[in-house]
Design a protein around this motif. Structure first.
Motif, PDB file in Angstrom:
ATOM      1  N   ASP A 187      66.378  56.874  63.606  1.00 39.03           N
ATOM      2  CA  ASP A 187      67.422  56.039  63.023  1.00 39.03           C
ATOM      3  C   ASP A 187      68.804  56.402  63.554  1.00 39.03           C
ATOM      4  O   ASP A 187      69.587  55.542  63.926  1.00 39.03           O
ATOM      5  N   GLU A 188      69.121  57.670  63.606  1.00 43.50           N
ATOM      6  CA  GLU A 188      70.485  58.106  63.916  1.00 43.50           C
ATOM      7  C   GLU A 188      70.763  58.287  65.400  1.00 43.50           C
ATOM      8  O   GLU A 188      71.906  58.102  65.831  1.00 43.50           O
ATOM      9  N   TYR A 189      69.760  58.669  66.198  1.00 47.94           N
ATOM     10  CA  TYR A 189      70.048  59.047  67.579  1.00 47.94           C
ATOM     11  C   TYR A 189      69.269  58.277  68.642  1.00 47.94           C
ATOM     12  O   TYR A 189      69.825  57.932  69.677  1.00 47.94           O
TER      13      TYR A 189
ATOM     14  N   PHE B 259      64.556  60.226  60.663  1.00 42.22           N
ATOM     15  CA  PHE B 259      65.996  60.449  60.766  1.00 42.22           C
ATOM     16  C   PHE B 259      66.469  60.388  62.218  1.00 42.22           C
ATOM     17  O   PHE B 259      67.468  59.723  62.541  1.00 42.22           O
TER      18      PHE B 259
ATOM     19  N   THR C  73      66.417  50.902  61.619  1.00 42.84           N
ATOM     20  CA  THR C  73      67.340  51.300  60.562  1.00 42.84           C
ATOM     21  C   THR C  73      66.571  51.636  59.296  1.00 42.84           C
ATOM     22  O   THR C  73      65.683  50.891  58.885  1.00 42.84           O
TER      23      THR C  73
ATOM     24  N   TYR D  64      64.893  58.123  53.263  1.00 42.84           N
ATOM     25  CA  TYR D  64      64.032  58.899  54.167  1.00 42.84           C
ATOM     26  C   TYR D  64      62.890  59.562  53.398  1.00 42.84           C
ATOM     27  O   TYR D  64      61.753  59.572  53.857  1.00 42.84           O
TER      28      TYR D  64
ATOM     29  N   VAL E 289      69.279  53.629  67.905  1.00 41.57           N
ATOM     30  CA  VAL E 289      70.446  53.217  67.131  1.00 41.57           C
ATOM     31  C   VAL E 289      70.553  51.693  67.159  1.00 41.57           C
ATOM     32  O   VAL E 289      70.432  51.072  68.199  1.00 41.57           O
TER      33      VAL E 289
END
Length: 118
Positions: A20-22, A17, A29, A37, A25
């Motif tokens: 992917d998110e922070y 996570f 993905t 996830y 970026v």
């Protein structure tokens, strides 16, 4: 034993996570939302439990000569195997890497998690 397994899965899912998110970026993905996830974490744990010990045993001499640095290559190979497994299974979940150089970077983060989990 069960507590350690659950802790391992939670931390691994958290790393996917965060990457992917922070951290990576648009370069790394995970497609499929929270279900993605969860499925990726479970499949990656299975690959790490079954395939990685065999890979480490086969590459032990190379790992010895490189003072353990070849383990990053093994982690990157496990991530590549995860990506190809998800393509073959076609369950609506995928990992997409923008570049082949991201495999060792993500493998490094996974190695850190494996070290930190008691």
């Amino acid at each position: 034993m069960i507590k350690r397994l659950i802790l391992h899965l939670v931390f691994l899912g958290l790393v996917f996570f965060l990457l992917d998110e922070y951290l990576l970026v648009e370069k790394f993905t995970v497609v499929g939302g929270w279900k993605g996830y969860a499925l990726i974490t479970i499949l990656f744990s299975l690959i790490m439990a079954i395939v990685k010990p065999i890979a480490k045993a086969v590459t032990a001499p190379i790992n010895f000569l490189t003072f353990g640095l070849f383990s990053f290559v093994i982690n990157a190979a496990m991530l590549w195997l995860l990506e190809k497994s998800l393509e073959i299974l076609d369950i609506g979940v995928a990992i997409e890497f923008a570049d082949w150089t991201l495999y060792p970077i993500v493998g490094f983060f996974m190695a850190i998690v494996m070290i930190l989990i008691p």
